[in-house]
Design an enzyme around this catalytic site. Structure first.
Site, PDB file in Angstrom:
ATOM      1  N   CYS A  52       0.685  -1.360  -0.001  1.00 15.55           N
ATOM      2  CA  CYS A  52      -0.105  -0.196   0.311  1.00 15.55           C
ATOM      3  C   CYS A  52       0.608   1.218   0.274  1.00 15.55           C
ATOM      4  O   CYS A  52       0.179   2.725  -0.233  1.00 15.55           O
ATOM      5  CB  CYS A  52      -1.089  -0.269   0.944  1.00 15.55           C
ATOM      6  SG  CYS A  52      -1.878  -1.566   1.992  1.00 15.55           S
ATOM      7  N   ASN A 316      -2.874  -8.837   7.423  1.00 17.42           N
ATOM      8  CA  ASN A 316      -2.473  -8.589   8.977  1.00 17.42           C
ATOM      9  C   ASN A 316      -3.051  -9.241   9.627  1.00 17.42           C
ATOM     10  O   ASN A 316      -2.788 -10.090  10.187  1.00 17.42           O
ATOM     11  CB  ASN A 316      -2.320  -7.603   9.293  1.00 17.42           C
ATOM     12  CG  ASN A 316      -0.194  -6.616   9.126  1.00 17.42           C
ATOM     13  OD1 ASN A 316       0.881  -7.198   8.897  1.00 17.42           O
ATOM     14  ND2 ASN A 316      -0.648  -5.927   7.918  1.00 17.42           N
TER      15      ASN A 316
END
Lengths: 465, 465
Positions: A52, A316
């Protein structure tokens, strides 16, 4: 050979980025190397990096690539995780509990047995099947290797015309990045407005703001060909009726789950091509295989259906859940509500829950309201305008989704709606939420409350039987 | 005289600020002047203004007093609300359904009958019962009139030493305002740390940051006297053991519900001195009397007990609810979770729910965790540090409170916890919240999620039977 009860188990992880390495790290926290051997295969050069963050590295906000790497292979190895870079897993033998991997440099292949397997193969960018799509100067931005290649192209290119294909998150973030690098930027977008993760009326606001930033926005345009010059490099992007000169082209069309291995092994895939897991992130129907990150589908708690979302924060969380379960603990990932936030220069864009078309697709009837407010009390300096759209279900009044377009202070307000969606709140309940108020932070009615009041009133006044 | 069924009812509102005038305006929206006459008494010069904005007007961020006025008396009158300024209600005759009011300029008194009554008398600042507390140069900042008086003093005073008494929201905001005006600012605080709405360990962070801004912080100090010079003006503030020279003194010690009228009329008051209402904001035991804003106590949804919170956002909600009910509709105010946000220059301070001592007081046992994180991805420019403290109940893991101290992007994150508290979420449930993530907006684990993970782990590992 007897299987001793104290035999060390082996965990094999396929994919060395967020989901895979979070799983490996969390499993290691719970089980030491004498109990659990961990082998992680990664076909690229890096582990645990922020994909990202690539647009901000390309754009120059982040100057050092290494800052995008949360944990290097060496750091993982220091924790007794056997990271094997440039090694691609080419086959899963689930019955034999082993994976075949190829060393991409030597070409050597070998089988590695596992007791527990984590599939975290990520996503692959959609590359249009077009003439010229692989020409020099045409780039994806999925991996750190991609980002480096793009930066190399930018450094070696004199022309300043950039065309971004696609106007989703990656597309608009790359438009900003190239603008920051001094490029004339054209965004070619198949949809009627940019940011198709928003309803078109909200996408329109993004369109106008991007135009205001000097970006040329081309909507309703299908790329038909990438044109190359005599040197074989990209020179233009062609759509059905126009050509856009380009010294560099960035493809930001979206991604699909990278599940070729899983498909070949017969693992269950959903309608979006992602692996299907249970709440513990175990692949459905399997005892010893987990999957997480961009290669899985997740349950949308609002629609009740699976969807595919490639986003580091989910990856995550998946890794954390998988690692806990693999390590002998207990954790679950209940699902998502579809929150996303992005920016283009000072424009902030956020959404959570269902768009109008999502709601219709799953049979939900709703009211939709849009309000304008400001980020701070109207009299406070730098109060910036903000548009909030809210969808609530007919009859029940249950919140279905929120979209926000504004400036500083707009984007993260979507979290209010994300929590309310998770809790199943109604618009009416939201009208009395006790949100933080002080003039530098919010008008006395937070913009989300203003939207909730309007939505609740519209639910009440609906005469739908 | 027959009571005609079409007789116009009269609503009397006592207090012309947020709660009272919101109630009047909402009632007017639902009932026209042929059905409902509305008379509003206000003892000051203004209606519907933002008292919360006064520090920013004094500090110069807001240059025009009129910008703090959301709706003038003339605007209310244009909506057929009969606003009577400089008119103080001096007695309630509940059995006779009338109020006595005095014109503060002429001294004339008269009775006004009502069918429905709204009490929105607000709060009064705590003024220490000290010698010199009324001396010229000593100011409260509760009303626009107070703010104007303070600005007049600042304009007429050559000295640049300001002492702020009290280190709650008003105190720290006024410290910033006076700093912005170029004053040497000393804050004299009775507590061990500023911001007693936070736990002391979090207040300590505010203390350090304010000291870093050049503000002299004096804790554990009780003001014993305000000293005046030969001219009768303030010259210093004395505590038990020191004197602090002062050219101007601002009192920001806190406020109490202004309920003398209600008390004299025998209306029910709570332990904090505020009026007690039901969920519809009707005064308990009364059919035709409503109350809202800074003069009432509100239900704290976390502790289950009433508390007093003077805050414009609550007052506006109360007014909205009262006006809806008075106007023949239906609305309720379920209570608060105690959210507040403030800033001192670039320091952002936020809290919601219970502090440690609040939890203990109501018999709740809890775990408390504190984490440090950043407002944005660590590699993104201007990622600023943020400290988040979280309390969760033992055994159930239910969220009890969150406190945040940080810089840009810290304050409004408290809304995540405010919604989670309202929904009764546990820390464990919060660990998988789908919050907005992108590098310019948040680390991949939002700081609130990091705190939730740590709190959930501590709840699990607690061995309390």
């Amino acid at each position: 050979m007897n299987m001793s009860r104290t035999r060390r188990e082996r965990l094999v992880v396929i994919g060395g980025d967020a989901a895979g390495m979070s799983a490996a790290s969390q499993a290691r926290r719970l089980k030491g190397p004498d109990e659990l051997e961990i082998v992680a295969f990664e076909r690229g050069h890096f582990t645990s990096y922020s994909a990202c963050g690539i647009p901000y590295w390309v754009g120059g906000d982040v100057t050092d690539r290494d800052r995008l790497v949360a944990r290097t292979p060496e750091e993982h190895r220091a924790r007794d995780i056997d990271v094997r870079l440039r090694t691609e897993v080419t086959e899963l033998d689930l019955d034999g509990r082993r994976v075949r991997a190829r060393d991409l440099d030597s070409g050597a292949e070998s089988w590695t047995p596992y007791d527990k397997l984590v599939i975290a193969t990520g996503a692959r960018p959609v590359r249009p099947d077009l003439p010229g799509a692989d020409a020099p100067g045409v780039h994806g931005v999925q991996t750190l290797d991609d980002g480096q290649a793009l930066l190399d192209t930018l450094a070696g290119t004199r022309g300043r015309r950039a065309v971004v294909v696609g106007a989703g998150y990656i597309g608009v973030e790359m438009a900003e990045a190239l603008l920051n690098r001094g490029y004339e930027v054209t965004v070619v977008n198949r949809g009627s407005e940019p940011m198709s993760t928003l309803d078109p009326d909200m996408g329109r606001l993004v369109h106008e703001a991007m135009t205001g930033l000097g970006i040329t926005m081309v909507n309703d345009a299908e790329v038909t060909k990438i044109l190359t010059g005599d040197d074989g490099r990209v020179r233009a992007v062609a759509t059905q009726d126009r050509e856009f000169p380009a010294d560099v082209v960035v493809l930001g069309i979206g991604v699909r789950p990278e599940t070729a291995l899983a498909r070949a092994a017969g693992l269950p895939l959903g309608t979006h091509g992602g692996l299907l897991t249970d709440r513990s992130m175990r692949v459905r129907g399997r005892e010893d295989v987990w999957a997480g990150g961009d290669c899985v589908e997740v349950l949308d708690l609002v629609s009740g259906q699976e969807r595919h979302i490639a986003l580091g924060t989910h990856a995550n969380k998946h890794g954390q859940v998988i690692g806990t379960n693999v390590g002998g603990g207990y954790a679950t990932f209940p699902g998502v509500v579809g929150t996303a936030v992005s920016k283009v220069c000072d424009l902030e864009i956020a959404r959570t829950g269902l768009r109008e078309k999502d709601a219709r697709r799953v049979g939900l009837r709703f009211v939709a309201v849009t309000i304008e407010s400001t980020s701070r009390a109207g009299y406070y300096p730098n109060a910036s305008p903000m548009t909030v759209k809210m969808l609530a279900e007919l009859r029940t009044g249950r919140l279905l989704g929120v979209q926000i377009v504004g400036r500083e202070g707009a984007g993260k307000r979507v979290d209010i709606a994300a929590v309310a969606l998770t809790a199943g709140m109604t618009a009416e309940q939201m009208t009395t939420l006790d949100l933080g108020y002080a003039p530098p932070f919010s008008p006395v009615w937070d913009p989300v409350l203003v939207a909730a009041r309007k939505a609740a009133a519209k639910v009440r006044s609906s005469t739908t039987p």
